[in-house]
Scaffold this active site. Structure first.
Site, PDB file in Angstrom:
ATOM      1  CD  GLU A  24      31.191  -5.136   7.014  1.00 54.60           C
ATOM      2  OE1 GLU A  24      30.208  -5.262   6.261  1.00 54.60           O
ATOM      3  OE2 GLU A  24      32.059  -6.006   7.164  1.00 54.60           O
ATOM      4  CE  LYS A 158      33.191 -13.786   5.580  1.00 52.28           C
ATOM      5  NZ  LYS A 158      33.666 -12.398   5.406  1.00 52.28           N
TER       6      LYS A 158
END
Length: 301
Positions: A24, A158
């Site tokens: 990415e 996260k």
């Protein structure tokens, strides 16, 4: 094809059945600070090559969705001020309007699957946000993975997200999750998020075999959860203190929706004096290495 360009090296590798790893570009433009972001982007690509695969960083450059970037394009994504964050729904608009865009996990997965890349490395997967009961805020990463037959190597999600809710959504969407040499779902900066996993693998070859089985059975997304070693994780005590303080700060400032994640990540960077950012770089490189070794194992058949 006016809106899609596959780099010649990547195209040749795909034609010849050689291992390719998608990467990415959001981490380059939005996740790391300048000028370190360009250096780290190059290091990630070198990590993939060192493990025997071809890197294919995905980004929108001057109106073309590019699969594999030359160094000039990589530098543009790292340094231009007009690079926007592009999810799957934004790809067509960004390309048609001729802009520059950094692809999220969702957009990168979609494009990688479109051209035939099977393995993708990133830092952390998007997920269900805290207080999603009120905001309905859930990353497009999850739905996209449910529709693409790609393996995403990541370090969990996260800790600023709702981890148990994310795991529930992955189950609902039939996205398989396996721990790489672990029985615990990683917490991005942390080795263990506190949530167990049902499946564990010990080698890239096992992951490749799972992908082959899922192909034959008509199944889609696979998440390979690759944790940081305990001695490389962010100090758990520091992590918990900063997370509590960051969540309280975001509430006091009235920060909601999509603005919460970048606020908290910046808060972590400042309050840990860069330790969280260093952990981020370490885990991305580890994931790139593992993804390349999976791609190599998959290409052997």
């Amino acid at each position: 094809m006016p809106y899609l360009r596959v780099h010649p090296e990547v195209a040749q590798a795909l034609d010849e059945g050689l291992p390719v790893v998608a990467l990415e570009s959001t981490i380059i433009s939005h996740g790391l600070t300048r000028p370190d972001n360009l250096r780290v982007a190059r290091e990630i690509e070198r990590t993939v090559r060192a493990a025997g695969a071809v890197p294919a960083t995905v980004a929108v450059c001057a109106g073309r969705v590019c699969v594999g970037l030359d160094d000039t394009e990589l530098e543009a994504v790292a340094s231009r001020d007009d690079v926007v964050k592009v999810s799957t729904r934004d790809l067509g608009t960004a390309a048609a309007l001729g802009g520059y865009g950094a692809t999220t996990v969702a957009a990168t997965s979609h494009v990688a699957a479109l051209v035939g890349i099977r393995v993708f490395a990133t830092g952390g997967l998007g997920g269900v946000h805290r207080e999603a009961r009120e905001s309905w805020d859930e990353s497009a990463d999850l739905v996209t993975l449910a529709r693409t037959g790609i393996a995403v190597v990541c370090s969990g999600v996260k800790s600023i997200l709702d981890v148990p809710a994310t795991l529930e959504r992955l189950e609902t969407l039939n996205i398989a999750v396996v721990g790489y040499r672990t029985n615990a779902f990683p917490g991005f900066y942390l080795t263990d998020s506190g949530h167990p996993l049902e499946w564990r693998v010990e080698s890239p070859e096992q992951v490749a075999e799972i992908l082959r089985a899922r192909d034959e059975l008509g199944l889609d997304g696979l998440v390979v959860a690759n944790p940081l070693p305990e001695d490389e994780q962010l100090d758990p005590g520091l992590h918990d203190r900063v997370l509590t303080a960051g969540l309280e700060a975001s509430r006091q400032k009235g920060i909601t929706g999509k603005k919460v994640t970048p606020f908290l990540l910046d808060f972590f960077h400042r309050e840990t004096q860069g330790a969280s950012l260093a952990a981020n770089v370490r885990l991305v490189k580890r994931n790139a290495d593992l993804a390349a070794r999976i791609a190599v194992a998959l290409a052997r058949t």
